[in-house]
Design a protein around this motif. Structure first.
Motif, mmCIF file in Angstrom:
data_model
loop_
_atom_site.group_PDB
_atom_site.id
_atom_site.type_symbol
_atom_site.label_atom_id
_atom_site.label_comp_id
_atom_site.label_asym_id
_atom_site.label_seq_id
_atom_site.Cartn_x
_atom_site.Cartn_y
_atom_site.Cartn_z
ATOM 1 N N GLU A 186 -12.858 9.565 -21.751
ATOM 2 C CA GLU A 186 -13.960 10.504 -21.963
ATOM 3 C C GLU A 186 -15.105 10.216 -21.012
ATOM 4 O OE1 GLU A 186 -17.094 10.839 -25.418
ATOM 5 O OE2 GLU A 186 -15.149 11.660 -26.040
ATOM 6 N N HIS A 187 -15.421 8.937 -20.832
ATOM 7 C CA HIS A 187 -16.500 8.541 -19.918
ATOM 8 C C HIS A 187 -16.163 8.923 -18.479
ATOM 9 C CE1 HIS A 187 -19.771 6.325 -18.171
ATOM 10 N NE2 HIS A 187 -18.921 5.684 -17.399
ATOM 11 N N SER A 188 -14.884 8.859 -18.126
ATOM 12 C CA SER A 188 -14.463 9.166 -16.764
ATOM 13 C C SER A 188 -14.684 10.631 -16.417
ATOM 14 C CB SER A 188 -12.978 8.830 -16.567
ATOM 15 O OG SER A 188 -12.761 7.467 -16.800
ATOM 16 N N PHE A 189 -14.655 11.515 -17.421
ATOM 17 C CA PHE A 189 -14.756 12.936 -17.152
ATOM 18 C C PHE A 189 -16.152 13.504 -17.420
ATOM 19 C CE2 PHE A 189 -10.159 12.476 -17.879
ATOM 20 C CZ PHE A 189 -9.725 12.950 -16.666
ATOM 21 N N THR A 190 -17.092 12.661 -17.810
ATOM 22 C CA THR A 190 -18.447 13.142 -18.029
ATOM 23 C C THR A 190 -19.306 12.790 -16.828
ATOM 24 O OG1 THR A 190 -19.079 11.097 -19.151
ATOM 25 C CG2 THR A 190 -18.296 12.899 -20.538
ATOM 26 N N GLU A 191 -20.296 13.624 -16.588
ATOM 27 C CA GLU A 191 -21.219 13.385 -15.480
ATOM 28 C C GLU A 191 -22.601 13.188 -16.072
ATOM 29 O OE1 GLU A 191 -22.986 16.094 -11.978
ATOM 30 O OE2 GLU A 191 -20.815 16.012 -12.086
ATOM 31 N N PHE A 192 -23.352 12.265 -15.519
ATOM 32 C CA PHE A 192 -24.692 12.001 -16.018
ATOM 33 C C PHE A 192 -25.588 13.196 -15.747
ATOM 34 C CE2 PHE A 192 -24.520 7.068 -15.504
ATOM 35 C CZ PHE A 192 -23.630 7.006 -16.559
ATOM 36 N N THR A 193 -26.507 13.464 -16.662
ATOM 37 C CA THR A 193 -27.477 14.529 -16.460
ATOM 38 C C THR A 193 -28.572 14.027 -15.511
ATOM 39 O OG1 THR A 193 -28.905 13.833 -18.279
ATOM 40 C CG2 THR A 193 -27.112 15.383 -18.816
ATOM 41 N N THR A 194 -29.409 14.937 -15.069
ATOM 42 C CA THR A 194 -30.532 14.570 -14.206
ATOM 43 C C THR A 194 -31.426 13.548 -14.902
ATOM 44 O OG1 THR A 194 -30.461 16.769 -13.211
ATOM 45 C CG2 THR A 194 -32.487 15.507 -12.913
ATOM 46 N N GLU A 195 -31.635 13.757 -16.207
ATOM 47 C CA GLU A 195 -32.477 12.840 -16.976
ATOM 48 C C GLU A 195 -31.830 11.462 -17.088
ATOM 49 O OE1 GLU A 195 -31.664 15.975 -18.138
ATOM 50 O OE2 GLU A 195 -33.577 16.854 -17.546
ATOM 51 N N ASP A 196 -30.504 11.423 -17.324
ATOM 52 C CA ASP A 196 -29.789 10.141 -17.395
ATOM 53 C C ASP A 196 -29.963 9.372 -16.088
ATOM 54 O OD1 ASP A 196 -28.806 10.812 -19.928
ATOM 55 O OD2 ASP A 196 -26.912 11.593 -19.129
ATOM 56 N N CYS A 197 -29.778 10.067 -14.997
ATOM 57 C CA CYS A 197 -29.880 9.423 -13.685
ATOM 58 C C CYS A 197 -31.298 8.922 -13.429
ATOM 59 C CB CYS A 197 -29.437 10.391 -12.585
ATOM 60 S SG CYS A 197 -27.680 10.773 -12.678
ATOM 61 N N TRP A 198 -32.286 9.734 -13.805
ATOM 62 C CA TRP A 198 -33.677 9.347 -13.608
ATOM 63 C C TRP A 198 -33.981 8.072 -14.393
ATOM 64 C CZ3 TRP A 198 -36.812 10.762 -9.936
ATOM 65 C CH2 TRP A 198 -38.168 10.454 -10.039
ATOM 66 N N ALA A 199 -33.448 7.996 -15.632
ATOM 67 C CA ALA A 199 -33.670 6.811 -16.464
ATOM 68 C C ALA A 199 -33.035 5.564 -15.836
ATOM 69 C CB ALA A 199 -33.100 7.044 -17.865
ATOM 70 N N LEU A 200 -31.963 5.767 -15.070
ATOM 71 C CA LEU A 200 -31.298 4.653 -14.391
ATOM 72 C C LEU A 200 -31.936 4.326 -13.041
ATOM 73 C CD1 LEU A 200 -27.625 5.663 -15.161
ATOM 74 C CD2 LEU A 200 -28.795 3.635 -16.028
ATOM 75 N N GLY A 201 -32.915 5.144 -12.621
ATOM 76 C CA GLY A 201 -33.600 4.893 -11.359
ATOM 77 C C GLY A 201 -33.027 5.667 -10.192
ATOM 78 N N PHE A 202 -32.208 6.682 -10.466
ATOM 79 C CA PHE A 202 -31.605 7.488 -9.404
ATOM 80 C C PHE A 202 -32.150 8.903 -9.461
ATOM 81 C CE2 PHE A 202 -28.123 4.453 -10.527
ATOM 82 C CZ PHE A 202 -28.112 3.744 -9.343
ATOM 83 N N ASN A 203 -32.382 9.499 -8.286
ATOM 84 C CA ASN A 203 -32.810 10.887 -8.188
ATOM 85 C C ASN A 203 -31.585 11.722 -7.854
ATOM 86 O OD1 ASN A 203 -33.910 13.361 -7.664
ATOM 87 N ND2 ASN A 203 -35.542 12.598 -6.344
ATOM 88 N N LYS A 204 -31.021 12.372 -8.865
ATOM 89 C CA LYS A 204 -29.775 13.124 -8.707
ATOM 90 C C LYS A 204 -29.911 14.259 -7.701
ATOM 91 C CE LYS A 204 -26.049 15.062 -11.391
ATOM 92 N NZ LYS A 204 -25.410 15.069 -12.676
ATOM 93 N N ALA A 205 -31.117 14.773 -7.519
ATOM 94 C CA ALA A 205 -31.329 15.915 -6.633
ATOM 95 C C ALA A 205 -31.007 15.594 -5.180
ATOM 96 C CB ALA A 205 -32.764 16.412 -6.748
ATOM 97 N N ASN A 206 -31.215 14.347 -4.758
ATOM 98 C CA ASN A 206 -31.000 14.054 -3.335
ATOM 99 C C ASN A 206 -30.268 12.742 -3.081
ATOM 100 O OD1 ASN A 206 -33.042 12.323 -4.001
ATOM 101 N ND2 ASN A 206 -34.542 13.148 -2.588
ATOM 102 N N LEU A 207 -29.427 12.321 -4.026
ATOM 103 C CA LEU A 207 -28.653 11.089 -3.865
ATOM 104 C C LEU A 207 -27.264 11.415 -3.322
ATOM 105 C CD1 LEU A 207 -28.348 8.017 -4.282
ATOM 106 C CD2 LEU A 207 -27.590 8.526 -6.618
#
Length: 160
Positions: A15-36
């Motif tokens: 299940e984890h393999s097929f899910t993608e982190f949301t923009t908010e999840d990524c931001w909380a991890l320190g990643f900017n999903k918009a331009n990574l």
């Protein structure tokens, strides 16, 4: 009991393999999903940061080696007016006649937000978010010309 626990862990892993982190999840991890870009995640090993590489991969966009231009039905340019001083080129684009060329472009003012463009499909589903803070007016116009589907002009297409 042990088999059940292993089975549950296996299902959670799949299940984890097929899910993608949301923009908010990524931001909380320190990643900017918009331009990574995923190529950036591949560089983490060079700095002994393999521990965050998997999360990075969940937040990145594939680098485009082949230029396949996707077309979107609608775009929303989001920016905070309080940041116009930091982004004069984006302010110049918004205040010019250029947005009028794109009937399927909406300008939305969001408090505290750096400038981004959100691209939507014909069903109104968000497909892509692009950070544009370093772009000039020509870059924004060229991007919209390239990625927005031209709005049908019903007056011309319905002429008798």
């Amino acid at each position: 009991m042990m088999k059940l626990a292993i089975f549950v862990l296996f299902i959670l892993h799949i299940e984890h393999s097929f899910t993608e982190f949301t923009t908010e999840d990524c931001w909380a991890l320190g990643f900017n999903k918009a331009n990574l870009l995923c190529s950036s995640c591949d560089q983490l090993s060079r700095f002994n940061l393999d521990v965050i590489k998997e999360h990075c991969k969940e937040c990145c966009h594939q680098d485009e080696s082949i230029t396949t231009e996707k077309k979107y039905a609608r775009a929303v340019l989001e920016v905070c007016t309080c940041k116009f001083g930091a982004y004069p080129q984006i302010q110049a684009f918004i205040k010019s006649h250029r947005p009028l060329q794109f009937p399927n472009l909406q300008i939305k003012y969001v408090r505290g937000l750096d400038p981004i463009i959100k691209l939507y499909d014909k069903d109104g589903t968000l497909q892509e978010t692009v950070a544009i803070e370093k772009w000039n007016t020509d870059s924004v116009e060229e991007f919209l010309n390239t990625h927005l589907v031209p709005e049908d002009d019903y007056l011309r297409t319905n002429m008798i």
